[in-house]
Design an enzyme around this catalytic site. Structure first.
Site, short mmCIF file in Angstrom:
data_model
loop_
_atom_site.label_atom_id
_atom_site.label_comp_id
_atom_site.label_asym_id
_atom_site.label_seq_id
_atom_site.Cartn_x
_atom_site.Cartn_y
_atom_site.Cartn_z
N CYS A 1 49.37 -24.30 -28.01
CA CYS A 1 50.36 -23.26 -27.78
C CYS A 1 49.68 -22.14 -27.00
O CYS A 1 48.67 -21.59 -27.45
CB CYS A 1 50.83 -22.75 -29.15
SG CYS A 1 51.93 -21.33 -29.08
N CYS B 1 53.51 -22.58 -20.96
CA CYS B 1 54.00 -22.78 -22.33
C CYS B 1 54.08 -24.28 -22.54
O CYS B 1 54.59 -25.00 -21.66
CB CYS B 1 55.38 -22.13 -22.49
SG CYS B 1 56.23 -22.55 -24.02
N1 DGL Z 1 54.61 -23.75 -27.08
C1 DGL Z 1 54.43 -22.33 -27.18
C2 DGL Z 1 53.54 -21.85 -26.01
O1 DGL Z 1 52.83 -22.66 -25.43
C3 DGL Z 1 55.79 -21.71 -27.28
C4 DGL Z 1 55.77 -20.32 -27.67
C5 DGL Z 1 56.94 -19.84 -28.46
O2 DGL Z 1 57.17 -20.35 -29.54
O3 DGL Z 1 57.55 -18.87 -27.99
O4 DGL Z 1 53.48 -20.69 -25.68
#
Ligand code: DGL
Length: 265
Positions: free
Chosen positions: A77, A187
Site C-alpha cells: 500500500c 496506489c
Molecule cells: N492500496 C492503497 C495504496 O496503495 C489504497 C489506499 C487507500 O486505501 O486509500 O495507497
C-alpha cells in the site's frame, strides 16, 4: 541446530484488495513462498486518514502478521508505506518491503518532460513522497492528482462501472491536456484500472506501476537474509478480509490454490 525461518509465510497487507496486485507479482516470481494477505477493507480508504491513524492501522496489521509467524512484511500500500514504513522499520525486528510511486523511473523515461501521478491524498501529502519528489530533475513537470473515489469504487466491485469511467476521465484530464507521456499509478488498487485508463489516454502514454519492482525487491531481501523458501512443496496462500469477500474473490478468481477467510481485525 538453528531454526530455519524460510518456510514461514511472507505477510502482506493493504487497506483492501489493491495489494493483491502486488501479491500476484510476488507469486509469479516466488511461487514456492507461503503467503498471508490481510485486506483491511473495513478501514479503507486509508488515503483520507491522518498520518497518526495510518500508523496505528499499519501497527495493527503488522502485529497480526507477526503473530501469524510471518518472516517478512510487505506493505502493499503506497499510503501505508509513505506514512508508516519508517516507524515500522524502527520498531519491529523483521524485514519490511514497501511500495512508493515510481516517479523517479517516470522522470527518466519522459520525452515531454511532463509526468502525471495518480495517488491518494495520504500518499501525495506524505513527507516521504515530498522527499522523493524533491530529487526529481527540476525540468520535469509533475502533475499530482488525487484519485478521489477510485479506491471506494474498486472495493465495491465497480471496476468497470460508468461511474468509474466518469471519475477517471475527470482525474486524467489535466494530464492529457498538458501532454504528459507517463502516468504513474501511485496506489496498489489502480493496476486494476489499467484497461479503462488505456481507453481514455490511448496507447501512446506509458502507464507505470511498481508491482514487479516490489516483487524483485522482496526476492532480493529474502535472499540477503537467507529466508528464501527453496522447498518444492505446494505453497499455502491464505487471505484474511474483515468485510464482504466478494470483490476479493473476483480479483483472485484465476487462482485455485488459495484460501479466503473472514476475520475480525
Ligand atoms: N492500496 C492503497 C495504496 O496503495 C489504497 C489506499 C487507500 O486505501 O486509500 O495507497
Amino acid at each position: 541446530m538453528t531454526f530455519n525461518k524460510s518456510k514461514q509465510p511472507i505477510g502482506i497487507f493493504d487497506s483492501g484488495i489493491g495489494g493483491t496486485s502486488i501479491w500476484k507479482e510476488i507469486k509469479a516470481l516466488l511461487p514456492n513462498e507461503n503467503t498471508i494477505y490481510l485486506s483491511d477493507s473495513n478501514n479503507a480508504p486509508y488515503g483520507q486518514k491522518t498520518n497518526d491513524e495510518i500508523i496505528k492501522l499499519a501497527i495493527k496489521n503488522t502485529e497480526l502478521l507477526i503473530e501469524k509467524k510471518c518472516k517478512m512484511v510487505v506493505v502493499a500500500c503506497n499510503t501505508a508505506t509513505t506514512n508508516a514504513i519508517e516507524y515500522l522499520r524502527k520498531n519491529y525486528d523483521i524485514p519490511f518491503i514497501g511500495i512508493e510511486p515510481a516517479i523517479k523511473p517516470a522522470s527518466l523515461q519522459t520525452k515531454t518532460n511532463t509526468i502525471g501521478i495518480l495517488a491518494t491524498k495520504g500518499t501525495l501529502n506524505s513527507k516521504l513522497f515530498e522527499k522523493t519528489s524533491a530529487n526529481i530533475n527540476n525540468n520535469i513537470q509533475v502533475i499530482e492528482q488525487i484519485g478521489e473515489g477510485l479506491v471506494e469504487l474498486i472495493e465495491d466491485g465497480k471496476i468497470e462501472s460508468q461511474k468509474m469511467t466518469q471519475l477517471l476521465k475527470k482525474h486524467l484530464s489535466e494530464m492529457i491536456i498538458r501532454k504528459c507521456d507517463c502516468i504513474v499509478l501511485g496506489c496498489t488498487h489502480y493496476p486494476y484500472l489499467i484497461p479503462q485508463i488505456r481507453k481514455i489516454v490511448g496507447e501512446e502514454i506509458n502507464i507505470i506501476d511498481s508491482g514487479e519492482a516490489v516483487a524483485k525487491q522482496t526476492k532480493n531481501i529474502l535472499t540477503k537474509n537467507n529466508l528464501l523458501n527453496l522447498s518444492e512443496n505446494n505453497s499455502k496462500n491464505i487471505f484474511y478480509i474483515n468485510k464482504d469477500k466478494n470483490t476479493l474473490k473476483n480479483v483472485l478468481s484465476n487462482y485455485s490454490d488459495i484460501e479466503i477467510n473472514y476475520l475480525y481485525f
